[in-house]
Design a protein around this motif. Structure first.
Motif, PDB file in Angstrom:
ATOM      1  N   ASN A  18      26.278  22.888  41.482  1.00  0.00           N
ATOM      2  CA  ASN A  18      26.631  21.536  41.275  1.00  0.00           C
ATOM      3  C   ASN A  18      25.396  20.496  41.980  1.00  0.00           C
ATOM      4  OD1 ASN A  18      28.972  21.680  40.040  1.00  0.00           O
ATOM      5  ND2 ASN A  18      30.051  21.829  41.794  1.00  0.00           N
ATOM      6  N   ASN A  66      27.158  17.170  35.491  1.00  0.00           N
ATOM      7  CA  ASN A  66      28.084  17.939  34.827  1.00  0.00           C
ATOM      8  C   ASN A  66      28.236  17.794  33.157  1.00  0.00           C
ATOM      9  OD1 ASN A  66      29.155  19.207  36.922  1.00  0.00           O
ATOM     10  ND2 ASN A  66      30.552  17.576  37.440  1.00  0.00           N
ATOM     11  N   ARG A  77      37.002  26.585  36.998  1.00  0.00           N
ATOM     12  CA  ARG A  77      36.503  26.228  38.400  1.00  0.00           C
ATOM     13  C   ARG A  77      35.118  25.331  38.333  1.00  0.00           C
ATOM     14  NH1 ARG A  77      39.038  30.978  38.848  1.00  0.00           N
ATOM     15  NH2 ARG A  77      40.229  31.127  40.803  1.00  0.00           N
ATOM     16  N   CYS A  78      34.399  25.546  37.231  1.00  0.00           N
ATOM     17  CA  CYS A  78      32.909  24.864  37.311  1.00  0.00           C
ATOM     18  C   CYS A  78      32.838  23.871  35.908  1.00  0.00           C
ATOM     19  CB  CYS A  78      31.978  25.833  37.258  1.00  0.00           C
ATOM     20  SG  CYS A  78      31.721  26.957  38.782  1.00  0.00           S
ATOM     21  N   GLN A  79      32.159  22.945  36.327  1.00  0.00           N
ATOM     22  CA  GLN A  79      32.103  21.844  35.023  1.00  0.00           C
ATOM     23  C   GLN A  79      30.557  21.843  35.005  1.00  0.00           C
ATOM     24  OE1 GLN A  79      34.508  18.531  34.656  1.00  0.00           O
ATOM     25  NE2 GLN A  79      33.126  17.752  33.009  1.00  0.00           N
TER      26      GLN A  79
END
Ligand SMILES: *[C@@H]1O[C@H](CO)[C@@H](O)[C@H](O)[C@H]1NC(C)=O
Ligand SMILES: *[C@@H]1O[C@H](CO)[C@@H](O)[C@H](O)[C@H]1NC(C)=O
Ligand SMILES: *[C@@H]1O[C@H](CO)[C@@H](O)[C@H](O)[C@H]1NC(C)=O
Ligand SMILES: *[C@@H]1O[C@H](CO)[C@@H](O)[C@H](O)[C@H]1NC(C)=O
Ligand SMILES: *[C@@H]1O[C@H](CO)[C@@H](O)[C@H](O)[C@H]1NC(C)=O
Ligand SMILES: *[C@@H]1O[C@H](CO)[C@@H](O)[C@H](O)[C@H]1NC(C)=O
Ligand SMILES: *[C@@H]1O[C@H](CO)[C@@H](O)[C@H](O)[C@H]1NC(C)=O
Length: 266
Positions: free
Chosen positions: A34, A43, A112-114
């Motif tokens: 991130n 993102n 969980r991730c973008q």
């Protein structure tokens, strides 16, 4: 160490007391990337072309890896929305286990991730995607490890046997091409006890790069798992594991998963 890696290290130190989940459906670890060079990374937007490409890519990774000895890499889309993805199942995972694990990993990383590059590790597989081609990268930006709570009773012969086993496995994985960069083996460390080991590299890198990565992983054993009856050192490009019981091809339920343990990064 780049600022990104420094940041990660600090972040991971904060995770020092997090425990390795024992359930195989929970990730051992994930990194969303991130921030980069200390700045937040943009993102992807939900339902953007990038997101759509990613959602198309992930199922193809799962199904192809299961049919392809547990390894698959591919890309989808056109720049700037092109997504590169790779999965690596543990070398002793059956196609079913590999497909299950990579399915969990696809859902896990999406929920969980973008970010535009992320990696997630499970007991039986790891999945990584990025907007840039990382397929041939042979260095590991992230290392983490896990160890058993239990100590060996007679460390000197144990460490000798373990060192000897790992050196041998690294040579086999790196330089015996038919193995697909995966090797397992065992050594006696006393009249009636054995240590079992497993090593694996991402099978697109060179033999020398695999060997180098495994040497790095082995060099972390004293820090990771000295005196322990089991441990793992896990990187993006290679990983190793040892136990005092045979864990190769264990079934998902009731296998001797190593005890919950903190994880640490370099
Ligand atoms: C993290 O994201 C940045 C910016 O998109 C990229 O330059 C960098 O390579 C990524 N790092 C990793 C390890 O994927
Ligand atoms: C994205 O698409 C899904 C399904 O088409 C829809 O349910 C969701 O509301 C959309 N999200 C956004 C942020 O547009
Ligand atoms: C996987 O990566 C290798 C190395 O970059 C590349 O040659 C190969 O074309 C990739 N496979 C697919 C299906 O894209
Ligand atoms: C794969 O997952 C399905 C559904 O979660 C489960 O029923 C099946 O037993 C799993 N197979 C293996 C080999 O773990
Ligand atoms: C990107 O998404 C993550 C969740 O995956 C979130 O924690 C983070 O704040 C977002 N970053 C930006 C710059 O929006
Ligand atoms: C294992 O050994 C370490 C270092 O010698 C010691 O601190 C620890 O208490 C031992 N753990 C067990 C379960 O015996
Ligand atoms: C290892 O131990 C087994 C018995 O536990 C024995 O049969 C075997 O010969 C030993 N191997 C070596 C290389 O010492």
């Amino acid at each position: 160490m780049s600022p990104f890696h420094l940041y990660l290290s600090l972040l991971l130190l904060l995770h020092l007391f997090f425990h390795i989940p024992t359930s195989y459906t929970e990730p051992l670890r994930f990194e969303c990337n991130n921030t980069h060079d200390g700045k937040p990374v943009t993102n992807y937007t939900l339902n953007s072309t990038f997101h759509t490409n990613l959602k198309l890519l992930l199922p193809s990774l799962s199904s192809n890896a299961a049919l392809n000895r547990g390894f698959y890499n591919t890309s989808i889309g056109q720049d700037p929305n092109k997504v590169y993805g790779l999965v690596l199942c543990r070398g002793d995972a059956t196609p079913d286990i590999c497909r299950n694990c990579t399915n969990f990993a696809s859902d896990g990383i999406l929920s969980r991730c973008q970010s535009r590059s992320s990696v997630i590790w499970y007991d039986y597989c790891q999945l990584q995607y990025s907007d840039t081609n990382f397929f041939l990268s042979s260095t590991t930006p992230w290392w983490f490890w896990a160890w058993s709570m239990y100590n060996v009773t007679d460390p000197e012969p144990f460490k000798r046997a373990l060192g000897n086993l790992m050196t041998d496995l690294a040579n086999r994985a790196a330089y015996e091409p038919w193995r697909g960069m995966f090797a397992t083996g065992e050594r006696n460390y006393s009249a009636s006890n054995k240590v079992y080991g497993l090593v694996q590299c991402k099978p697109v890198i060179s033999g020398d790069a695999c060997h180098k990565c495994l040497e790095d992983a082995i060099s972390k054993l004293p820090e990771c798992c000295d005196w322990k009856i089991g441990g793992r050192v896990i990187g993006e490009v290679c990983n190793l594991r040892f136990e005092v019981t045979n864990f190769f091809g264990e079934t998902l339920v009731g296998g001797p998963a190593p005890s919950p343990a903190p994880t640490v990064a370099l």
